[in-house]
Design a protein around this motif. Structure first.
Motif, short mmCIF file in Angstrom:
data_model
loop_
_atom_site.label_atom_id
_atom_site.label_comp_id
_atom_site.label_asym_id
_atom_site.label_seq_id
_atom_site.Cartn_x
_atom_site.Cartn_y
_atom_site.Cartn_z
N ASP A 1 0.83 -1.20 0.00
CA ASP A 1 0.00 0.00 0.00
C ASP A 1 0.87 1.26 0.00
OD1 ASP A 1 -2.61 1.36 0.20
OD2 ASP A 1 -1.87 1.93 2.20
N GLN A 2 1.93 1.27 0.80
CA GLN A 2 2.83 2.43 0.84
C GLN A 2 3.49 2.65 -0.51
OE1 GLN A 2 5.58 1.53 3.97
NE2 GLN A 2 4.26 2.32 5.59
N VAL A 3 3.95 1.58 -1.13
CA VAL A 3 4.61 1.68 -2.43
C VAL A 3 3.63 2.17 -3.49
CG1 VAL A 3 5.70 0.35 -4.28
CG2 VAL A 3 6.38 -0.03 -1.91
N ASP A 4 2.42 1.62 -3.48
CA ASP A 4 1.41 2.03 -4.46
C ASP A 4 1.04 3.50 -4.30
OD1 ASP A 4 1.41 -0.54 -5.40
OD2 ASP A 4 -0.50 -1.11 -4.45
N ARG A 5 0.86 3.95 -3.05
CA ARG A 5 0.52 5.36 -2.83
C ARG A 5 1.66 6.29 -3.24
NH1 ARG A 5 -1.81 6.27 2.97
NH2 ARG A 5 -1.71 4.06 3.38
N ALA A 6 2.88 5.91 -2.94
CA ALA A 6 4.02 6.74 -3.31
C ALA A 6 4.16 6.81 -4.83
CB ALA A 6 5.30 6.18 -2.69
N ALA A 7 3.94 5.70 -5.51
CA ALA A 7 4.03 5.69 -6.97
C ALA A 7 2.90 6.51 -7.59
CB ALA A 7 3.99 4.25 -7.48
N SER B 1 1.36 9.06 -6.33
CA SER B 1 1.53 10.49 -6.09
C SER B 1 2.79 11.03 -6.75
CB SER B 1 1.56 10.77 -4.59
OG SER B 1 2.74 10.24 -4.02
N GLY B 2 3.57 10.15 -7.38
CA GLY B 2 4.80 10.60 -8.02
C GLY B 2 5.87 10.96 -7.00
N SER B 3 5.76 10.40 -5.83
CA SER B 3 6.70 10.72 -4.76
C SER B 3 8.11 10.28 -5.11
CB SER B 3 6.27 10.03 -3.46
OG SER B 3 7.27 10.17 -2.48
N ARG B 4 9.08 11.10 -4.72
CA ARG B 4 10.46 10.73 -4.95
C ARG B 4 10.89 9.65 -3.97
NH1 ARG B 4 14.44 14.37 -1.95
NH2 ARG B 4 13.22 15.11 -0.22
N PHE B 5 10.01 9.31 -3.02
CA PHE B 5 10.33 8.29 -2.04
C PHE B 5 9.78 6.93 -2.45
CE2 PHE B 5 10.13 12.28 0.34
CZ PHE B 5 11.45 12.31 0.75
N ALA B 6 9.23 6.83 -3.65
CA ALA B 6 8.70 5.56 -4.09
C ALA B 6 9.81 4.53 -4.14
CB ALA B 6 8.06 5.69 -5.48
N GLN B 7 9.52 3.33 -3.64
CA GLN B 7 10.54 2.28 -3.64
C GLN B 7 10.78 1.81 -5.06
OE1 GLN B 7 9.48 -0.84 -1.02
NE2 GLN B 7 9.93 0.34 0.80
N ASN B 8 11.86 1.09 -5.24
CA ASN B 8 12.27 0.52 -6.51
C ASN B 8 12.67 1.58 -7.52
OD1 ASN B 8 11.67 -2.02 -5.48
ND2 ASN B 8 9.56 -1.89 -6.19
N ARG B 9 12.88 2.78 -7.10
CA ARG B 9 13.36 3.83 -8.00
C ARG B 9 14.87 3.72 -8.02
NH1 ARG B 9 11.50 9.99 -8.21
NH2 ARG B 9 10.28 9.23 -9.93
#
Length: 131
Positions: free
Chosen positions: A64-70, A72-80
């Motif tokens: 859920d955290q990863v999906d929300r970050a992705a 919202s275009g967050s720079r904190f999204a995992q797997n970046r």
């Protein structure tokens, strides 16, 4: 480390201390204590008792955290992968310092020196007295 990576490491290390995780309640508590603080905090209200339930719920929270970050275009999204962008991982407590710009587009003027005229670059006067 992701929840899956943590679970694999927890299982691997548990083999070396079987008495610490032989009781299901102890195993669940020790697993919960090693989770990331943000996931651990969200699990408190769920009141989960078993290792399997905690593991499943932690995976769901992480997804859920990863999906929300992705989303919202967050720079904190995992797997970046920052290597794609030519960035180096920061170490310690250093801050980014932008490079110094060097007279871009001012090829016909001399670089400004301390105390020099901003108009002509002369060291003999300042801009308010420039001839």
């Amino acid at each position: 480390m992701t929840v899956d990576q943590y679970e694999a490491e927890f299982a691997r290390l548990s083999k070396f201390v079987p008495r610490m995780v032989e009781h299901p309640v102890d195993k669940a508590r020790r697993f919960w204590e090693g989770l990331k603080a943000d996931i651990r905090t969200q699990l408190i209200s769920a009141n989960l008792r078993t290792y399997e339930d905690i593991y499943d719920r932690a995976q769901a929270l992480e997804r859920d955290q990863v999906d929300r970050a992705a989303a919202s275009g967050s720079r904190f999204a995992q797997n970046r992968d920052n290597r794609r962008f030519g960035k180096k991982q920061m170490t310690g407590n250093r801050r980014f310092v932008p490079p110094i710009k060097r007279n871009i587009g001012k090829s016909n003027q001399q670089p400004n020196r301390f105390g020099a005229c901003f108009k002509c670059g002369s060291l003999e006067h300042q801009i308010r007295n420039c001839p």
